[in-house]
Design a protein around this motif. Structure first.
Motif, short mmCIF file in Angstrom:
data_model
loop_
_atom_site.label_atom_id
_atom_site.label_comp_id
_atom_site.label_asym_id
_atom_site.label_seq_id
_atom_site.Cartn_x
_atom_site.Cartn_y
_atom_site.Cartn_z
N ASN A 72 0.81 -1.23 0.00
CA ASN A 72 0.00 0.00 0.00
C ASN A 72 0.85 1.28 0.00
N SER B 129 -3.18 4.00 3.63
CA SER B 129 -3.79 3.32 4.76
C SER B 129 -3.61 1.81 4.66
N TYR C 80 2.66 8.66 7.42
CA TYR C 80 1.22 8.60 7.19
C TYR C 80 0.46 9.34 8.28
N LEU D 287 -3.73 10.70 9.26
CA LEU D 287 -5.14 10.59 8.90
C LEU D 287 -5.57 11.82 8.11
#
Length: 374
Positions: free
Chosen positions: A269, A288, A326, A328
């Motif tokens: 991913n 994600s 990463y 959110l």
């Protein structure tokens, strides 16, 4: 300044104590050494060179398509782009920068050098030290070392960088480290980088570490202990090759193509092409569910303060593997809950407004009277 047109197509600067460049573009210059700029300092005191908001476009030089540095003790470049720089006479070492006995600090910069160099598609380091971070190396080509070529006790520290489609035709799509048996050894600290789509025509798609003694490859104990550390990187390359026996590979991701780089598993991913993910330049995002999220180890170098885009890291308690952290996504207006609390009620001179949200997000508050006036 000096009038020798073989050294510095635009500027030839000899024995300076300090040079500052800001918001300057060098375009369509050429010289044998330093297509745009040649800087040399042979004696004390040391030289300081600072660059910010610079563009080097279509400059040509056999030793340093953009810049040639000779005994520069403190070279700093921030937000500097090297575009289509290369060689003119078939030697072509260091399409962007050729550094001899110099110390360099380069950040937030972009390297895109389509013409192929002989050694070092971006940097040729000869007895020099380079710290480079928060930068993008996009499609740099060379016979050896698509991005970096090291020789004669050079030191490379690379972190938070994105590498895309860098190529070394005869070895080292990203790095080619050349040493001689019993001679001067290079040092590489390569951590929290993301290197995708790099390749070569022979061996060491990502990294090639070699030792040559009178033209013959030399391996084993007689070569001496190397100082090569690769930690918390994402490698999607043809692997590492050469004298890598003493190299330390810790917690890298990349799968079968990068097994020789000590990768633990296939990375999952992640974007496979450079995209606009915020920050000054494009990057490879970790998506994600990726196994790169929250899986870095403290290791030798720990977690950098930001990722390659300048986003603070770690986002959670543990840093992500690679150059991208990463986070959110920010909430949209539809996700904001309409219910909130205001106290004291009735209002006092100072009030508190509590808006319940389940994650960090930007919140806008509009205050109006009962009649609707703001």
């Amino acid at each position: 300044l000096d009038s020798d047109r073989n050294k510095g197509g635009a500027l030839n600067i000899l024995a300076p104590s300090s040079v500052i460049f800001s918001n300057v573009t060098f375009q369509d210059n050429s010289a044998e050494e330093g297509g745009a700029i040649y800087i040399r300092k042979d004696s004390a005191p040391s030289t300081t060179v600072s660059m910010e908001d610079m563009i080097f476009d279509s400059n040509l030089g056999d030793l340093g398509g953009g810049i040639y540095l000779h005994t520069v003790a403190d070279f700093t470049a921030v937000n500097t782009s090297f575009l289509m720089t290369g060689g003119i006479g078939g030697v072509e070492n260091g399409n962007s920068i050729y550094a001899l006995n110099s110390v360099l600090d380069v950040s937030e910069s972009y390297f895109n050098n389509t013409p192929s160099a002989n050694h070092g598609g971006a940097f040729y380091l000869d007895g020099s030290t380079l710290e480079v971070y928060n930068s993008v190396f996009d499609r740099n080509f060379a016979a050896r070392g698509g991005a970096f070529y090291l020789v004669n006790s050079s030191v490379l520290e690379s972190y938070n960088n994105f590498f895309n489609q860098n190529q070394g035709d005869s070895g080292g799509g990203v790095i080619y480290s050349h040493q001689t048996e019993g001679g001067l050894q290079n040092e590489i600290n390569f951590y929290h980088n993301t290197a995708l789509n790099s390749f070569d025509g022979a061996f060491g798609g990502g990294i090639f570490l070699n030792c040559i003694d009178n033209g013959v490859d030399c391996f084993g104990a007689e070569f001496g202990v190397q100082s090569y550390i690769f930690e918390n990187n994402i490698f999607d390359t043809q692997g590492c090759d050469g004298n890598i026996t003493d190299a330390i590979f810790t917690n890298n991701l990349g799968g079968s193509a990068g097994l020789s780089c000590g990768t633990n598993d296939d990375v999952t991913n992640t974007e496979t092409s450079l995209e606009d993910n915020g920050g000054q330049y494009q990057s490879f995002a970790v998506l994600s569910g990726s196994n790169a999220i929250d899986t870095a180890v403290p290791g030798t170098f720990g977690c950098p303060d930001t990722d390659g885009r300048g986003v603070s890291r770690p986002y959670n308690s543990v840093c992500d593997i690679g150059a991208y952290e990463y986070t959110l996504p920010l909430a949209t207006a539809d996700e904001i809950q309409p219910a909130f609390s205001i106290y004291p009620n009735p209002f006092a001179s100072t009030i508190t407004i509590d808006v319940p949200v389940d994650q960090y997000k930007d919140v806008s508050v509009r205050i109006s009277t009962v009649s609707g006036a703001v």
